[in-house]
Design an enzyme around this catalytic site. Structure first.
Site, PDB file in Angstrom:
ATOM      1  N   LEU A  13       0.812  -1.209   0.000  1.00 17.80           N
ATOM      2  CA  LEU A  13       0.000   0.000   0.000  1.00 17.80           C
ATOM      3  C   LEU A  13       0.853   1.269   0.000  1.00 17.80           C
ATOM      4  O   LEU A  13       0.511   2.248  -0.662  1.00 17.80           O
ATOM      5  CB  LEU A  13      -0.930   0.001   1.219  1.00 17.80           C
ATOM      6  CG  LEU A  13      -2.038  -1.047   1.221  1.00 17.80           C
ATOM      7  CD1 LEU A  13      -2.688  -1.116   2.597  1.00 17.80           C
ATOM      8  CD2 LEU A  13      -3.082  -0.747   0.155  1.00 17.80           C
ATOM      9  N   ASP A  53      13.168   3.866  10.342  1.00 14.20           N
ATOM     10  CA  ASP A  53      12.670   2.789  11.191  1.00 14.20           C
ATOM     11  C   ASP A  53      11.799   3.440  12.249  1.00 14.20           C
ATOM     12  O   ASP A  53      12.288   4.148  13.133  1.00 14.20           O
ATOM     13  CB  ASP A  53      13.842   2.044  11.832  1.00 14.20           C
ATOM     14  CG  ASP A  53      13.401   0.889  12.728  1.00 14.20           C
ATOM     15  OD1 ASP A  53      12.196   0.811  13.067  1.00 14.20           O
ATOM     16  OD2 ASP A  53      14.251   0.072  13.105  1.00 14.20           O
ATOM     17  N   ASN A  79       2.089   4.893   7.423  1.00 14.45           N
ATOM     18  CA  ASN A  79       1.645   3.663   6.772  1.00 14.45           C
ATOM     19  C   ASN A  79       2.294   2.410   7.342  1.00 14.45           C
ATOM     20  O   ASN A  79       1.721   1.321   7.269  1.00 14.45           O
ATOM     21  CB  ASN A  79       1.952   3.758   5.273  1.00 14.45           C
ATOM     22  CG  ASN A  79       1.750   2.459   4.547  1.00 14.45           C
ATOM     23  OD1 ASN A  79       0.631   2.022   4.297  1.00 14.45           O
ATOM     24  ND2 ASN A  79       2.858   1.793   4.201  1.00 14.45           N
ATOM     25  N   TYR A 155      -3.310  -7.159  16.438  1.00 18.61           N
ATOM     26  CA  TYR A 155      -3.390  -6.280  15.277  1.00 18.61           C
ATOM     27  C   TYR A 155      -4.646  -5.413  15.345  1.00 18.61           C
ATOM     28  O   TYR A 155      -4.583  -4.191  15.144  1.00 18.61           O
ATOM     29  CB  TYR A 155      -3.395  -7.091  13.990  1.00 18.61           C
ATOM     30  CG  TYR A 155      -3.483  -6.238  12.745  1.00 18.61           C
ATOM     31  CD1 TYR A 155      -2.372  -5.555  12.279  1.00 18.61           C
ATOM     32  CD2 TYR A 155      -4.691  -6.105  12.051  1.00 18.61           C
ATOM     33  CE1 TYR A 155      -2.454  -4.756  11.145  1.00 18.61           C
ATOM     34  CE2 TYR A 155      -4.775  -5.317  10.918  1.00 18.61           C
ATOM     35  CZ  TYR A 155      -3.656  -4.646  10.476  1.00 18.61           C
ATOM     36  OH  TYR A 155      -3.746  -3.842   9.350  1.00 18.61           O
ATOM     37  N   LYS A 159      -5.006  -1.235  15.755  1.00 17.04           N
ATOM     38  CA  LYS A 159      -5.660  -0.355  14.790  1.00 17.04           C
ATOM     39  C   LYS A 159      -6.772   0.466  15.439  1.00 17.04           C
ATOM     40  O   LYS A 159      -7.035   1.605  15.025  1.00 17.04           O
ATOM     41  CB  LYS A 159      -6.172  -1.160  13.607  1.00 17.04           C
ATOM     42  CG  LYS A 159      -5.048  -1.707  12.724  1.00 17.04           C
ATOM     43  CD  LYS A 159      -4.137  -0.599  12.200  1.00 17.04           C
ATOM     44  CE  LYS A 159      -3.067  -1.094  11.245  1.00 17.04           C
ATOM     45  NZ  LYS A 159      -2.217  -0.006  10.732  1.00 17.04           N
ATOM     46  N   THR A 188      -2.200  -7.822   0.004  1.00 15.90           N
ATOM     47  CA  THR A 188      -0.838  -7.383   0.319  1.00 15.90           C
ATOM     48  C   THR A 188      -0.103  -8.512   1.031  1.00 15.90           C
ATOM     49  O   THR A 188      -0.692  -9.523   1.404  1.00 15.90           O
ATOM     50  CB  THR A 188      -0.831  -6.144   1.235  1.00 15.90           C
ATOM     51  OG1 THR A 188      -1.376  -6.501   2.512  1.00 15.90           O
ATOM     52  CG2 THR A 188      -1.644  -5.001   0.637  1.00 15.90           C
TER      53      THR A 188
END
Length: 230
Positions: A13, A53, A79, A155, A159, A188
Protein backbone atom coordinates in the site's frame (compact mmCIF):
# COMPACT_ATOMS: atom_id res chain seq x y z
CA UNK A 1 4.83 21.57 -4.79
CA UNK A 2 3.55 19.30 -2.02
CA UNK A 3 6.16 17.19 -0.23
CA UNK A 4 4.99 13.90 1.26
CA UNK A 5 6.69 11.31 3.45
CA UNK A 6 5.31 7.76 3.55
CA UNK A 7 6.57 5.31 6.15
CA UNK A 8 6.87 1.66 5.17
CA UNK A 9 6.66 2.61 1.52
CA UNK A 10 8.96 0.17 -0.25
CA UNK A 11 6.09 -2.23 -1.08
CA UNK A 12 2.35 -2.82 -0.92
CA UNK A 13 0.00 0.00 0.00
CA UNK A 14 2.82 2.41 0.77
CA UNK A 15 4.45 1.87 -2.61
CA UNK A 16 1.16 2.27 -4.47
CA UNK A 17 0.33 5.40 -2.50
CA UNK A 18 3.71 6.82 -3.48
CA UNK A 19 3.12 5.99 -7.15
CA UNK A 20 -0.26 7.66 -7.17
CA UNK A 21 0.83 10.78 -5.29
CA UNK A 22 3.78 11.26 -7.63
CA UNK A 23 1.18 11.21 -10.39
CA UNK A 24 -0.66 13.96 -8.51
CA UNK A 25 2.48 16.09 -8.56
CA UNK A 26 3.77 15.41 -5.05
CA UNK A 27 7.44 15.13 -4.23
CA UNK A 28 7.41 11.82 -2.38
CA UNK A 29 9.89 10.47 0.13
CA UNK A 30 9.93 6.69 0.47
CA UNK A 31 10.58 5.86 4.12
CA UNK A 32 11.84 2.31 4.67
CA UNK A 33 13.91 0.41 7.22
CA UNK A 34 15.85 -1.51 4.60
CA UNK A 35 18.06 0.83 2.57
CA UNK A 36 18.49 -1.52 -0.40
CA UNK A 37 14.76 -2.14 -0.83
CA UNK A 38 13.86 1.45 -0.09
CA UNK A 39 16.29 2.90 -2.61
CA UNK A 40 15.18 0.41 -5.25
CA UNK A 41 11.55 1.40 -4.71
CA UNK A 42 12.37 5.10 -4.83
CA UNK A 43 14.43 4.71 -7.99
CA UNK A 44 11.65 2.73 -9.69
CA UNK A 45 9.07 5.42 -8.91
CA UNK A 46 11.12 8.56 -9.29
CA UNK A 47 10.80 9.28 -5.59
CA UNK A 48 13.34 10.16 -2.92
CA UNK A 49 14.55 7.76 -0.25
CA UNK A 50 15.09 8.26 3.45
CA UNK A 51 16.04 5.48 5.86
CA UNK A 52 13.26 5.31 8.42
CA UNK A 53 12.67 2.79 11.19
CA UNK A 54 9.55 3.95 13.05
CA UNK A 55 10.62 1.99 16.15
CA UNK A 56 13.95 3.81 16.49
CA UNK A 57 14.36 7.39 17.76
CA UNK A 58 17.76 7.84 16.14
CA UNK A 59 16.48 6.80 12.73
CA UNK A 60 13.45 9.07 12.98
CA UNK A 61 15.51 12.05 14.16
CA UNK A 62 17.91 11.56 11.25
CA UNK A 63 14.97 11.48 8.83
CA UNK A 64 13.67 14.76 10.27
CA UNK A 65 17.07 16.33 9.67
CA UNK A 66 17.16 15.02 6.09
CA UNK A 67 13.74 16.42 5.21
CA UNK A 68 14.42 19.71 6.98
CA UNK A 69 17.61 20.20 4.95
CA UNK A 70 15.74 19.22 1.77
CA UNK A 71 13.14 21.94 2.24
CA UNK A 72 10.32 20.74 4.47
CA UNK A 73 7.24 18.54 4.65
CA UNK A 74 3.54 19.01 3.96
CA UNK A 75 2.05 15.53 4.31
CA UNK A 76 3.02 12.69 6.65
CA UNK A 77 1.47 9.30 5.89
CA UNK A 78 1.88 6.88 8.77
CA UNK A 79 1.64 3.66 6.77
CA UNK A 80 4.21 1.34 8.40
CA UNK A 81 2.58 -1.58 10.16
CA UNK A 82 2.96 -5.24 11.03
CA UNK A 83 0.40 -8.00 11.55
CA UNK A 84 2.11 -9.87 14.34
CA UNK A 85 2.15 -13.65 14.72
CA UNK A 86 -0.49 -15.77 12.99
CA UNK A 87 -1.23 -17.92 16.03
CA UNK A 88 -4.19 -18.59 18.34
CA UNK A 89 -5.23 -15.70 20.56
CA UNK A 90 -3.91 -17.27 23.77
CA UNK A 91 -0.58 -18.06 22.11
CA UNK A 92 0.07 -14.38 21.47
CA UNK A 93 2.50 -13.13 24.09
CA UNK A 94 3.27 -9.86 25.81
CA UNK A 95 6.44 -9.65 23.72
CA UNK A 96 4.31 -10.03 20.59
CA UNK A 97 2.08 -7.21 21.82
CA UNK A 98 5.06 -4.95 22.44
CA UNK A 99 6.30 -5.57 18.91
CA UNK A 100 2.93 -4.97 17.22
CA UNK A 101 2.07 -1.89 19.26
CA UNK A 102 5.66 -0.66 18.99
CA UNK A 103 5.33 -0.41 15.22
CA UNK A 104 1.65 0.23 14.64
CA UNK A 105 0.91 2.64 17.49
CA UNK A 106 4.05 3.92 19.18
CA UNK A 107 5.60 4.40 15.74
CA UNK A 108 2.85 6.89 14.93
CA UNK A 109 3.40 8.70 18.21
CA UNK A 110 7.13 8.86 17.49
CA UNK A 111 6.73 10.20 13.93
CA UNK A 112 3.95 12.63 14.79
CA UNK A 113 5.95 14.18 17.61
CA UNK A 114 9.16 14.29 15.57
CA UNK A 115 7.70 15.74 12.37
CA UNK A 116 5.09 18.10 13.86
CA UNK A 117 7.47 21.10 14.00
CA UNK A 118 8.41 20.62 10.35
CA UNK A 119 4.79 20.16 9.30
CA UNK A 120 3.82 23.29 11.21
CA UNK A 121 5.82 25.35 8.71
CA UNK A 122 3.58 24.09 5.87
CA UNK A 123 0.58 26.04 4.61
CA UNK A 124 -1.46 22.81 4.72
CA UNK A 125 -0.01 20.44 7.34
CA UNK A 126 -1.56 17.01 6.86
CA UNK A 127 -1.24 13.66 8.61
CA UNK A 128 -2.86 10.49 7.29
CA UNK A 129 -2.85 7.47 9.59
CA UNK A 130 -3.41 4.13 7.87
CA UNK A 131 -5.73 2.19 10.15
CA UNK A 132 -8.13 -0.71 9.50
CA UNK A 133 -11.78 -1.65 9.70
CA UNK A 134 -10.54 -4.51 11.85
CA UNK A 135 -10.15 -1.92 14.60
CA UNK A 136 -13.74 -0.71 14.26
CA UNK A 137 -16.39 -1.93 16.73
CA UNK A 138 -19.00 -1.22 14.07
CA UNK A 139 -17.27 -3.38 11.46
CA UNK A 140 -16.28 -6.34 13.64
CA UNK A 141 -19.84 -6.65 15.02
CA UNK A 142 -21.43 -6.49 11.57
CA UNK A 143 -21.92 -10.09 10.38
CA UNK A 144 -22.18 -8.91 6.77
CA UNK A 145 -18.57 -7.70 6.81
CA UNK A 146 -15.40 -9.78 6.49
CA UNK A 147 -13.98 -8.02 9.56
CA UNK A 148 -16.46 -9.87 11.77
CA UNK A 149 -14.90 -13.23 10.87
CA UNK A 150 -11.31 -12.45 11.81
CA UNK A 151 -9.73 -13.03 15.24
CA UNK A 152 -6.42 -11.19 15.62
CA UNK A 153 -6.37 -9.51 19.05
CA UNK A 154 -3.10 -7.64 18.80
CA UNK A 155 -3.39 -6.28 15.28
CA UNK A 156 -7.04 -5.27 15.65
CA UNK A 157 -6.46 -3.61 19.03
CA UNK A 158 -3.50 -1.71 17.61
CA UNK A 159 -5.66 -0.36 14.79
CA UNK A 160 -8.36 0.74 17.25
CA UNK A 161 -5.61 2.66 19.01
CA UNK A 162 -4.49 4.23 15.72
CA UNK A 163 -7.98 5.53 15.03
CA UNK A 164 -8.34 7.03 18.50
CA UNK A 165 -4.86 8.56 18.29
CA UNK A 166 -6.05 10.23 15.11
CA UNK A 167 -9.02 11.79 16.88
CA UNK A 168 -6.92 12.97 19.82
CA UNK A 169 -4.15 14.47 17.69
CA UNK A 170 -6.78 16.21 15.57
CA UNK A 171 -8.20 17.83 18.71
CA UNK A 172 -4.74 18.76 19.99
CA UNK A 173 -3.54 20.20 16.66
CA UNK A 174 -6.56 21.96 15.12
CA UNK A 175 -4.38 23.78 12.59
CA UNK A 176 -3.50 20.38 11.05
CA UNK A 177 -5.73 18.08 9.01
CA UNK A 178 -5.31 14.68 10.70
CA UNK A 179 -7.46 11.79 9.51
CA UNK A 180 -7.45 7.99 9.44
CA UNK A 181 -7.87 5.83 6.35
CA UNK A 182 -9.09 2.23 6.20
CA UNK A 183 -7.72 0.59 3.03
CA UNK A 184 -10.17 -2.31 3.28
CA UNK A 185 -9.36 -5.96 2.64
CA UNK A 186 -6.58 -5.50 0.11
CA UNK A 187 -4.21 -8.08 -1.34
CA UNK A 188 -0.84 -7.38 0.32
CA UNK A 189 1.97 -9.27 2.03
CA UNK A 190 0.24 -8.56 5.34
CA UNK A 191 -2.56 -11.03 4.55
CA UNK A 192 -0.76 -13.35 2.15
CA UNK A 193 -2.36 -11.51 -0.80
CA UNK A 194 -5.74 -12.95 0.15
CA UNK A 195 -7.70 -9.69 -0.03
CA UNK A 196 -10.14 -9.14 -2.91
CA UNK A 197 -9.14 -5.50 -3.48
CA UNK A 198 -6.21 -4.35 -5.57
CA UNK A 199 -3.60 -2.09 -4.01
CA UNK A 200 -4.97 0.74 -6.14
CA UNK A 201 -8.43 0.28 -4.61
CA UNK A 202 -6.83 -0.07 -1.19
CA UNK A 203 -5.10 3.30 -1.47
CA UNK A 204 -8.16 5.28 -2.55
CA UNK A 205 -8.91 6.61 0.94
CA UNK A 206 -5.26 7.38 1.70
CA UNK A 207 -4.79 9.32 -1.54
CA UNK A 208 -8.07 11.15 -1.00
CA UNK A 209 -6.92 12.41 2.41
CA UNK A 210 -3.42 13.24 1.21
CA UNK A 211 -4.64 15.44 -1.65
CA UNK A 212 -7.12 17.69 0.11
CA UNK A 213 -4.55 20.51 0.35
CA UNK A 214 -5.52 21.52 3.86
CA UNK A 215 -9.27 21.55 3.27
CA UNK A 216 -11.97 19.31 4.67
CA UNK A 217 -12.63 17.91 8.13
CA UNK A 218 -10.11 16.64 10.65
CA UNK A 219 -10.34 13.75 13.09
CA UNK A 220 -12.36 11.51 10.75
CA UNK A 221 -12.14 7.82 9.84
CA UNK A 222 -12.85 7.01 6.18
CA UNK A 223 -12.66 4.17 3.70
CA UNK A 224 -12.93 4.31 -0.07
CA UNK A 225 -16.70 4.74 0.19
CA UNK A 226 -16.60 7.68 2.60
CA UNK A 227 -16.93 8.07 6.36
CA UNK A 228 -16.59 4.66 8.00
CA UNK A 229 -18.22 3.28 11.16
CA UNK A 230 -16.18 3.23 14.35
Amino acid sequence: MTTTLISGANKGLGYETARRLIGEGHTVWIGARDETRGRAAADALGARFVQLDVTDDTSVDAAVTTLTEAGGLDVLINNAGIAGPYVDALDQTAADAERVFGTNVIGIVRLTRAFAPLLSASDAPTIVNVTSGLGSFGAVHDSSRIESTIIAPLYTASKSAVTMLTVQYAKALPEFRINAADPGYTATDLNGHSGPQSVTEGTDAVVELATRNGSGPTGTFIDRSGVAPF
